[in-house]
Design an enzyme around this catalytic site. Structure first.
Site, PDB file in Angstrom:
ATOM      1  N   SER A   1       0.798  -1.226   0.000  1.00 19.18           N
ATOM      2  CA  SER A   1       0.000   0.000   0.000  1.00 19.18           C
ATOM      3  C   SER A   1       0.833   1.280   0.000  1.00 19.18           C
ATOM      4  O   SER A   1       0.305   2.349  -0.235  1.00 19.18           O
ATOM      5  CB  SER A   1      -0.960   0.029   1.194  1.00 19.18           C
ATOM      6  OG  SER A   1      -0.251   0.232   2.398  1.00 19.18           O
TER       7      SER A   1
ATOM      8  N   LYS B   1       1.258   4.340   6.678  1.00 19.73           N
ATOM      9  CA  LYS B   1       0.512   5.266   5.813  1.00 19.73           C
ATOM     10  C   LYS B   1       1.172   6.637   5.858  1.00 19.73           C
ATOM     11  O   LYS B   1       2.002   6.921   6.707  1.00 19.73           O
ATOM     12  CB  LYS B   1      -0.953   5.397   6.268  1.00 19.73           C
ATOM     13  CG  LYS B   1      -1.735   4.100   6.307  1.00 19.73           C
ATOM     14  CD  LYS B   1      -1.943   3.497   4.944  1.00 19.73           C
ATOM     15  CE  LYS B   1      -2.657   2.149   5.046  1.00 19.73           C
ATOM     16  NZ  LYS B   1      -2.531   1.351   3.874  1.00 19.73           N
TER      17      LYS B   1
END
Length: 182
Positions: A44, A85
């Site tokens: 991700s 993230k």
């Protein structure tokens, strides 16, 4: 009188044992309070971080800022364990996501995101398009927007700062990728 070899060996072993214990205690304190290694799990954050890379995460005195890559731990849906993230916005800022143009704006200013992998496509579970981030929270997204399960998913949403383990500051391993994270 000369010291017997057995006594000398015992003293040397004791000194080595003391040194070893001090080193272990120092490492434990370093990893608990200052920084710790964390493994990237998944894609991700491509192209910034790759699956199975080992990062150094700074914990002590960290205050999240937009653009920082962070490691957080908040279980949601089938996601458990630390996740990596990028902070897009902090408390009080408003995030607007325009999937038609593939842009993200914070407080009506479109972000320049040269770190993302490819233009973003909206997935069915990514229903958050506008959100004012509550104080004490952050809005996070992966750099590989098309597979990242992030704050666009209402199950995660804005993340309380208490869930942040720290800022990912460097890749430690594999050695060919060693260096600072930006």
């Amino acid at each position: 009188m000369e010291e017997r070899p057995a006594i000398r060996a015992a003293r040397e072993a004791h000194i080595w044992l003391q040194t070893f214990v001090v080193a272990i205690v120092a490492l434990v304190l370093l990893f608990v309070f200052v920084a710790r290694p964390v493994m990237v799990d998944g894609d991700s954050m491509l192209p910034t971080l790759r699956d199975r890379e080992l990062m150094l995460v700074r914990q002590a005195g960290y205050d999240p800022q937009p653009g920082d890559v962070v490691v957080l731990r908040k279980d949601f849906e089938n996601v458990t364990g630390p996740i990596v993230k990028r902070v897009i916005a902090v408390g009080g800022q408003t995030v607007e996501i325009d999937y038609a143009t593939g842009t993200v704006a914070v407080d009506r200013t479109v972000l320049t995101e040269d770190y993302i992998l490819e233009p973003m496509v909206q997935r069915s579970w990514q229903s958050v398009t506008t959100l004012t981030v509550p104080e004490g929270c952050v809005f996070v997204m992966g750099d590989n927007r098309n597979i990242s399960n992030d704050s666009r998913n209402p199950a995660l949403g804005a993340v309380e700062e208490a869930y942040i383990l720290g800022q990912a500051v460097a890749v430690l391993f594999p050695f060919q990728n060693f260096g600072a994270i930006s």
